[in-house]
Write an enzyme that holds these catalytic residues in place. Structure first.
Site, mmCIF file in Angstrom:
data_model
loop_
_atom_site.group_PDB
_atom_site.id
_atom_site.type_symbol
_atom_site.label_atom_id
_atom_site.label_comp_id
_atom_site.label_asym_id
_atom_site.label_seq_id
_atom_site.Cartn_x
_atom_site.Cartn_y
_atom_site.Cartn_z
ATOM 1 N N CYS A 1 -26.326 2.081 29.606
ATOM 2 C CA CYS A 1 -26.636 2.463 28.229
ATOM 3 C C CYS A 1 -27.115 3.909 28.169
ATOM 4 O O CYS A 1 -26.693 4.685 27.308
ATOM 5 C CB CYS A 1 -27.679 1.527 27.647
ATOM 6 S SG CYS A 1 -28.132 1.897 25.934
ATOM 7 N N CYS B 1 -32.224 -5.228 25.962
ATOM 8 C CA CYS B 1 -32.297 -5.327 24.511
ATOM 9 C C CYS B 1 -31.598 -6.565 23.964
ATOM 10 O O CYS B 1 -32.157 -7.286 23.137
ATOM 11 C CB CYS B 1 -31.707 -4.069 23.876
ATOM 12 S SG CYS B 1 -29.971 -3.767 24.285
#
Length: 415
Positions: free
Chosen positions: A127, A229
């Site tokens: 990410c 997340c």
């Protein structure tokens, strides 16, 4: 008080590095805001001193909401509201961008592929590489112009410039080691470092919390986020249960292997190689009346060819410990020449294959075909000074020179 902390950042140098750089008064300062206290304080530090400070919020994931309570407010909407509350409090504007497609293609799908093949990938590193410091930079370059802005984030790490060089910028660990996030930043493009500011890496967590309270930030008491997340946003909680929604079941045997004869004995079934990680305890019903099977059992190996998971008895079983790691695609944060030189002096090198673990000493490094490849795809075999438990293919292996990140890459094999 905020100006005092900015001055503190400018004085906290670490030899052989210069103190933290700061923008000119009217430079464009873009703060990546996640709604957490760290990025909120990062925004507060610059908002009062630099008029052209503004925030940006990235929505990178919402797919897990389909698995969640339909009546529950999506996590990204709550975060966006918190970001707006902080921005309003600091009197700065904030933009919202959606990089979900990029995250899915560049981070999530490769992660699923890795797990389906039995490896242990790290989506947080992906990410940062492809989205937070990849797609976001492309977006900001187009909006503000290349080299016409500073990007500020709330990561616990530092970007420092060598005293003897006007060009060499390096990524370093945070001064507050319990929260250090340099491991997760170890594959970002080193070209971004010259315009990247990581003010939180120069502070401790207690200092950050105190600053948030002093400024009266709406997120001052917000708990730190935990885990990945998209798992955080899922009502299912455990990662294995989350993966079941995206990976097909591919049952295979959980086995033991006789060390003398090599014969295999099945003891149960797994849903797929992705359903267990190396070193994980396995809850199988073993014949506890037999002293050869008493105690706890742990995953020591995944046999991709036969779709079998091998288990051994005892958390400290020798089969769980390895001392050699190969990284076929090591991405360095400096030039190829500097990397080769650094690999030759292993006394200065340490290694981490997990974030926040104690630095591991290195016995030797062997670079395959040093005349070929670039700094982004070096093939390195590392012999550790001591055996390490539960090293798994797919994990990112980060090399450090002191506090400085040399680079990292996914582990291709261990032995």
């Amino acid at each position: 008080m905020l100006a005092r902390y900015l001055g503190l950042l400018a004085r906290r140098g670490t030899a052989p590095y210069k103190p933290q750089r700061l923008p000119a008064k009217f430079d464009n300062v873009i703060v990546a805001m996640s709604s957490g206290v760290d990025s909120s304080v990062a925004a507060a530090l610059f908002a009062g001193e630099f008029p052209n400070t503004r925030g940006i919020y990235m929505q990178n994931w919402s797919e897990s909401q389909s698995l969640d309570d339909p009546g529950k407010e999506p996590c990204y909407e709550k975060d966006w509201k918190d970001v707006n509350r902080v921005a309003e409090h600091l009197n700065i504007t904030v933009d919202k961008v959606n990089f979900e497609q990029d995250y899915w293609i560049d981070v999530f799908e490769p992660m699923l592929k890795g797990y389906s093949e039995g490896s242990t990938p790290n989506p947080d590193i992906g990410c940062n590489k492809f989205v937070k410091f990849g797609k976001l930079r492309e977006y900001l370059d187009e909006k503000y112009g290349v080299n016409n802005y500073w990007l500020v984030t709330g990561h616990y790490a530092r970007v420092m410039q060598e005293v003897e060089s006007r060009q060499s910028f390096h990524l370093l660990k945070s001064i507050y080691k319990p929260k250090d996030q340099s491991y997760y930043l170890s594959q970002i493009d080193p070209a971004v470092l010259s315009s990247l500011l990581l003010p939180i890496g120069h502070l401790t967590k207690p200092e950050v919390r105190d600053l948030a309270k002093y400024v009266g930030l709406p997120t001052a008491a917000k708990p730190d986020s935990q885990g990945i997340c998209f798992v955080n946003n899922s009502q299912h909680g455990k990662f294995k249960n989350f993966l079941k929604h995206y990976l097909p079941s591919l049952p295979g045997n959980i086995i033991t292997i006789d060390p003398e004869s090599g014969s295999k004995t099945p003891w149960g079934k797994h849903d797929g190689l992705w359903s267990y990680t190396i070193g994980q305890k396995v809850g199988l019903s073993m014949p506890q009346g037999d002293p050869n099977y008493q105690g706890s059992w742990f995953v020591s190996e995944k046999l991709k060819g036969t779709n079998e998971i091998v288990i051994v008895r005892g958390r400290d079983n020798a089969a769980l410990y390895k001392d050699t790691i190969r990284i076929k695609s090591f991405a360095s944060m400096c030039s190829k020449e500097d990397t080769i030189k650094a690999l030759q002096d292993t006394s200065a090198l340490t290694l981490q294959f997990r974030s926040l673990q104690d630095p591991i000493q290195i016995k030797s490094c062997t670079l395959r075909d040093p005349a070929t490849g670039t700094a982004e795809d070096l093939d390195i075999t590392i012999e550790l000074a001591s055996t390490q438990r539960a090293v798994a293919p797919g994990q990112s292996c980060c090399l450090y020179i002191g506090d400085r990140v040399l680079g990292s890459g996914p582990i291709s094999c261990v032995k």
